[in-house]
Design an enzyme around this catalytic site. Structure first.
Site, mmCIF file in Angstrom:
data_model
loop_
_atom_site.group_PDB
_atom_site.id
_atom_site.type_symbol
_atom_site.label_atom_id
_atom_site.label_comp_id
_atom_site.label_asym_id
_atom_site.label_seq_id
_atom_site.Cartn_x
_atom_site.Cartn_y
_atom_site.Cartn_z
ATOM 1 N N CYS A 3 0.850 -1.194 0.000
ATOM 2 C CA CYS A 3 0.000 0.000 0.000
ATOM 3 C C CYS A 3 0.887 1.246 0.000
ATOM 4 O O CYS A 3 1.684 1.448 0.916
ATOM 5 C CB CYS A 3 -0.905 -0.014 1.235
ATOM 6 S SG CYS A 3 -1.780 1.544 1.493
ATOM 7 N N CYS A 6 0.543 3.379 3.141
ATOM 8 C CA CYS A 6 1.212 2.777 4.310
ATOM 9 C C CYS A 6 2.724 3.001 4.204
ATOM 10 O O CYS A 6 3.391 3.241 5.216
ATOM 11 C CB CYS A 6 0.895 1.290 4.412
ATOM 12 S SG CYS A 6 -0.771 0.937 5.029
ATOM 13 N N ASP A 29 -0.621 16.303 -2.605
ATOM 14 C CA ASP A 29 -0.859 15.325 -3.666
ATOM 15 C C ASP A 29 0.222 15.457 -4.738
ATOM 16 O O ASP A 29 0.612 16.561 -5.112
ATOM 17 C CB ASP A 29 -2.245 15.534 -4.284
ATOM 18 C CG ASP A 29 -2.700 14.327 -5.093
ATOM 19 O OD1 ASP A 29 -3.622 13.630 -4.655
ATOM 20 O OD2 ASP A 29 -2.101 14.083 -6.174
ATOM 21 N N HIS A 45 -4.240 1.336 8.439
ATOM 22 C CA HIS A 45 -4.798 1.024 7.117
ATOM 23 C C HIS A 45 -6.290 0.711 7.217
ATOM 24 O O HIS A 45 -6.689 -0.277 7.825
ATOM 25 C CB HIS A 45 -4.072 -0.170 6.483
ATOM 26 C CG HIS A 45 -4.534 -0.452 5.083
ATOM 27 N ND1 HIS A 45 -3.981 0.150 3.978
ATOM 28 C CD2 HIS A 45 -5.537 -1.237 4.622
ATOM 29 C CE1 HIS A 45 -4.611 -0.262 2.889
ATOM 30 N NE2 HIS A 45 -5.561 -1.107 3.254
ATOM 31 N N ASN A 85 -12.972 9.338 -2.478
ATOM 32 C CA ASN A 85 -13.448 8.430 -3.513
ATOM 33 C C ASN A 85 -13.532 7.020 -2.946
ATOM 34 O O ASN A 85 -12.661 6.615 -2.168
ATOM 35 C CB ASN A 85 -12.494 8.465 -4.715
ATOM 36 C CG ASN A 85 -12.482 9.825 -5.397
ATOM 37 O OD1 ASN A 85 -13.512 10.484 -5.500
ATOM 38 N ND2 ASN A 85 -11.316 10.255 -5.858
ATOM 39 N N HIS A 96 -6.392 2.921 0.428
ATOM 40 C CA HIS A 96 -6.166 3.303 1.820
ATOM 41 C C HIS A 96 -6.976 4.574 1.988
ATOM 42 O O HIS A 96 -6.718 5.563 1.284
ATOM 43 C CB HIS A 96 -4.662 3.538 2.038
ATOM 44 C CG HIS A 96 -4.239 3.918 3.421
ATOM 45 N ND1 HIS A 96 -3.207 3.287 4.100
ATOM 46 C CD2 HIS A 96 -4.674 4.887 4.253
ATOM 47 C CE1 HIS A 96 -3.026 3.843 5.287
ATOM 48 N NE2 HIS A 96 -3.912 4.827 5.397
ATOM 49 N N HIS A 98 -8.576 7.973 2.234
ATOM 50 C CA HIS A 98 -7.927 9.283 2.225
ATOM 51 C C HIS A 98 -8.943 10.344 1.851
ATOM 52 O O HIS A 98 -9.915 10.070 1.144
ATOM 53 C CB HIS A 98 -6.734 9.314 1.259
ATOM 54 C CG HIS A 98 -7.052 8.857 -0.126
ATOM 55 N ND1 HIS A 98 -7.161 7.526 -0.474
ATOM 56 C CD2 HIS A 98 -7.309 9.561 -1.257
ATOM 57 C CE1 HIS A 98 -7.459 7.429 -1.759
ATOM 58 N NE2 HIS A 98 -7.559 8.646 -2.252
ATOM 59 N N HIS A 100 -9.242 14.076 0.154
ATOM 60 C CA HIS A 100 -8.620 15.141 -0.621
ATOM 61 C C HIS A 100 -9.115 16.480 -0.073
ATOM 62 O O HIS A 100 -10.329 16.662 0.090
ATOM 63 C CB HIS A 100 -9.056 15.071 -2.088
ATOM 64 C CG HIS A 100 -8.688 13.800 -2.805
ATOM 65 N ND1 HIS A 100 -7.636 13.729 -3.693
ATOM 66 C CD2 HIS A 100 -9.242 12.564 -2.793
ATOM 67 C CE1 HIS A 100 -7.564 12.510 -4.197
ATOM 68 N NE2 HIS A 100 -8.529 11.777 -3.663
#
Ligand code: AMP
Length: 112
Positions: A3, A6, A29, A45, A85, A96, A98, A100
């Site tokens: 990942c 990770c 990003d 995770h 998403n 994993h 997240h 934005h």
């Protein structure tokens, strides 16, 4: 586990950090879609928002409690957007969870 996020948490892949504490990490990003584009992740995770449970939701709450601090540190004084998403149809590329944070300009209204 293979990942990317990770590996960023473990320092095996470099990142441009904007915030870190014992539970979460925020970094720029690599392919920004707005003048400010930050990714916020839990260090633990969790595959996606579809895998949030009563056992792991406290870190998600912590992320949202911390986002205003992260946004201020990135000078997002005029608003911003938070996106997560989920899965194939949601176009989630990194499995994993997240969030934005997008801002630094007036964003497009369309979401889908
Ligand atoms: P998503 O498509 O919602 O899964 O978003 C994954 C995001 O992670 C994309 O916006 C990628 O540009 C970003 N990303 C992938 N690898 C890295 C990396 N090594 N450092 C920073 N951002 C990354």
């Amino acid at each position: 586990m293979d990942c990317i996020f990770c590996k960023i948490v473990k320092g095996e892949i470099p990142s441009s950090k904007v915030y870190e504490d014992d539970k979460i990490l925020a970094f720029r990003d690599i392919a920004p879609q707005a003048p400010v584009h930050v990714i916020v992740i839990p260090k633990v995770h969790i595959p996606s928002a579809d895998a949030i449970t009563p056992d792991n939701s406290s870190v998600v709450a912590h992320i949202f409690e911390t986002i205003p601090t992260i946004a201020k540190s990135c000078d997002l004084t005029n608003g911003y957007r938070i996106i997560t998403n989920v899965g194939e149809d949601g176009c989630q590329s990194v499995k994993h969870i997240h969030f934005h944070i997008l801002g630094g300009k007036k964003l497009a209204e369309a979401l889908g």
